[in-house]
Enzyme design. Structure first.
Site, mmCIF file in Angstrom:
data_model
loop_
_atom_site.group_PDB
_atom_site.id
_atom_site.type_symbol
_atom_site.label_atom_id
_atom_site.label_comp_id
_atom_site.label_asym_id
_atom_site.label_seq_id
_atom_site.Cartn_x
_atom_site.Cartn_y
_atom_site.Cartn_z
ATOM 1 C CG ASP A 192 5.753 4.809 48.173
ATOM 2 O OD1 ASP A 192 4.995 4.504 49.111
ATOM 3 O OD2 ASP A 192 6.527 5.785 48.222
ATOM 4 C CG HIS A 263 6.499 4.752 51.968
ATOM 5 N ND1 HIS A 263 5.249 5.305 51.785
ATOM 6 C CD2 HIS A 263 7.199 5.661 52.702
ATOM 7 C CE1 HIS A 263 5.210 6.496 52.368
ATOM 8 N NE2 HIS A 263 6.361 6.744 52.946
ATOM 9 C CD GLU A 327 6.157 10.009 54.902
ATOM 10 O OE1 GLU A 327 5.626 11.101 55.081
ATOM 11 O OE2 GLU A 327 6.016 9.349 53.845
HETATM 12 C C1 ACM Z 1 9.106 12.076 51.843
HETATM 13 O O1 ACM Z 1 8.601 13.111 51.371
HETATM 14 N N1 ACM Z 1 8.359 11.189 52.484
HETATM 15 C C2 ACM Z 1 10.522 11.801 51.732
#
Ligand code: ACM
Ligand code: ZN
Length: 537
Positions: A192, A263, A327
């Protein structure tokens, strides 16, 4: 009487009434008590008898548990007519799902019959919960007959080791907790923005550079400053193999997650040429969603990610590889000539279609390795990759839509199973926010009303997600998962018609004692809220 005294009395009565009763979490399908109650006593002369070498794993697990927890040492032996004993056996039967077992405790001994190895292991787990909840060598096991089977085939717990790193030993203890609750999947979120946590030999900078950050924000986002304390750590491939083996011995499958295209800050810091602008980038020291993502117009990015997966996939026998997909802001792609050229060359509608192109291209590669991809529900946007499984986290609609498109689904909605949320209305520790009480977790139903009977098979199960922005250590980690994980285990394992909050609440009193026995930390928020929780059913 005042309210406090009534509460205290009700506790004493509950504690008294559960003592000596059968109190297993997750609740088995069928529990039959004998006409004449009694107890089988395990002592150091009671052998564990296995038929066939394939059960030595469960036998060793039981033996080690009894030694570690109660200081009672048993011997394992193959085939004997000696009775009494603890007998572990497999019965061959076609078309029985994994994990089914029968358990009989009588004066002749304890008989665990599984229809596969996992079934025997779950039978052992139920025996552990028939044992005393205090450290004693008087190991009484009440006479009982249990027939049991899991409701869902996917019973998962996730752990984010990027926002905070957790050692191999912490991860193993986490897996122990999964096993004690009959969970069978561990979703390991390895990369991440705040840290890349898995060794990739071809790209050493991923861990040399990407596994460390020089500080972390203080307090709740956006924070009151930076602690300037270096944070870091990663797993060598050897350690990953060790964890995967440890999990397999507990019938837990480990699913790795390598995040893309978003990420990606930690990876981009190590290899800036993989981003749209070329950087510079930094391993993030705060939380949130960042615009720095993998460039979708640069073929080097795909080569890089394929190389990474070439090293990751052989470490994990799991059928699935999680490639994230959540995201991913489209800001960088909108401004990037390479990304825009990719859109034009492939007649893509927009940046959402470009994300779909990215995921589908990676899926194709993963499929050539004989594996399937899992992605967060954003992978539905711009079109689902043909063979992908979906983890529905922004509520359940993504999962419902995916099931209707005949894709397999794991439900992980923020509304019920985000264990980074607070579990008490009183703010007892720093969390990301929200409120998910143990009772709310218990009320979760993975099969939504919109799912037709012929679509139910696409809902494989559910999973709690444990994001660790505000979980800096193992003690806090356990605090956040317990007792909610015990509630979720019952949602996933027990028959729907056996789910009963009042009954669970009674059994939970004994489970709290088991947490102490297991040396795990847990939230006491449940006790704070006893007077405010509305009673279900
Ligand atoms: C998440 O909680 N971004 C999968
Ligand atoms: Zn780009």
């Amino acid at each position: 009487m005042n309210k406090k005294l009534i509460l205290l009395l009700s506790f004493v009565l509950t504690a008294f009434s559960v003592f000596g009763q059968i109190s297993i979490i997750p609740q088995p399908s069928i529990v039959l008590k004998p006409e004449k109650p009694g107890n089988f006593l395990i002592d150091s002369k009671t052998p564990i008898v296995v038929s066939g070498t394939q059960l030595t794993n469960s036998a060793n697990y039981l033996k080690n548990y009894l030694t570690k927890t109660y200081g009672v040492n048993l011997k394992t032996q193959n085939h004997t007519s000696a009775s009494p004993a603890i007998f572990l056996q497999i019965e061959q039967k076609n078309d029985v799902p994994s994990g089914v077992y029968n358990l009989l405790v009588s004066k002749e001994g304890i008989y665990i019959t599984g229809y596969d190895e996992a079934g025997v292991f779950y039978g052992v787990q139920s025996v552990l919960q028939l044992l005393p909840v205090t450290k004693t060598s008087a190991l009484t096991v009440p006479y009982v007959t249990i027939n049991d089977a899991p409701r869902f085939s996917y019973r998962g717990m996730h752990l984010d080791v990027s926002r905070h790193f957790f050692t191999v030993s912490a991860v193993k203890k986490y897996i122990d907790n999964l096993a004690l609750h009959k969970f069978n999947y561990f979703h390991w979120h390895l990369t991440d923005d705040q840290g890349w946590r898995i060794e990739i030999k071809k790209y050493p900078k991923l861990t040399e550079v990407g596994s460390h950050r020089s500080g972390t924000i203080v307090g709740h986002h956006p924070g009151t400053g930076n602690d300037n304390i270096p944070e870091g750590g990663f797993y060598t491939q050897k350690e990953v193999k060790e964890v995967v083996k440890y999990a397999a011995e507990r019938y837990v499958t480990v699913i790795p997650e390598i995040e893309m295209p978003g990420h990606a800050s930690a990876a981009l810091t190590a290899y800036p040429n993989l981003g749209c602008t070329g950087g510079p980038y930094q391993v993030q020291q705060t939380w949130g969603v960042f615009d720095e993502v993998f460039c979708a117009g640069n073929d080097t990015v795909f080569t890089f990610l394929q190389d990474v997966l070439d090293e990751v996939i052989p470490l994990f026998p799991a059928q699935y590889v999680h490639i994230g997909g959540d995201e991913c802001p489209k800001t960088s792609w909108k401004a990037c000539p390479k990304c825009q050229k990719r859109i034009k060359d492939n007649n893509l509608k927009d940046e959402h279609a470009l994300q779909s192109y990215f995921i589908s291209r990676m899926e194709k590669y993963v499929n050539t390795k004989g594996k399937s991809i899992i992605g967060w529900d954003e992978i539905l946007e711009g079109g689902l990759a043909p063979n992908a499984l979906v983890m529905s986290w922004r509520g359940e609609q993504g999962g419902i839509d995916a099931a209707k498109q005949k894709h397999y689904v794991m439900m992980t909605p923020g509304s019920h199973v985000y264990f980074d949320y607070s579990q008490s209305s009183r703010d007892d520790s720093l969390t990301i926010g929200g409120l998910t009480t143990v009772q709310k977790v218990y009320s979760y139903e993975p099969i939504q009303a919109q799912i037709q009977p012929n679509e139910e098979k696409y809902i494989l199960g559910a999973q709690a997600n444990v994001w660790t922005e505000y979980i800096p250590n193992e003690k806090k980690l356990e605090y956040m998962i317990f007792p909610r994980m015990s509630a979720l285990s019952e949602v996933l394992w027990s028959p729907k018609n056996k789910r009963n909050w009042n009954d669970f609440e009674t059994r939970l009193q004994k489970q709290f004692k088991r947490y102490d026995l297991w040396n795990v930390n847990y939230s006491k928020a449940y006790f704070d809220q006893l007077s405010t929780i509305p009673k279900a059913n």
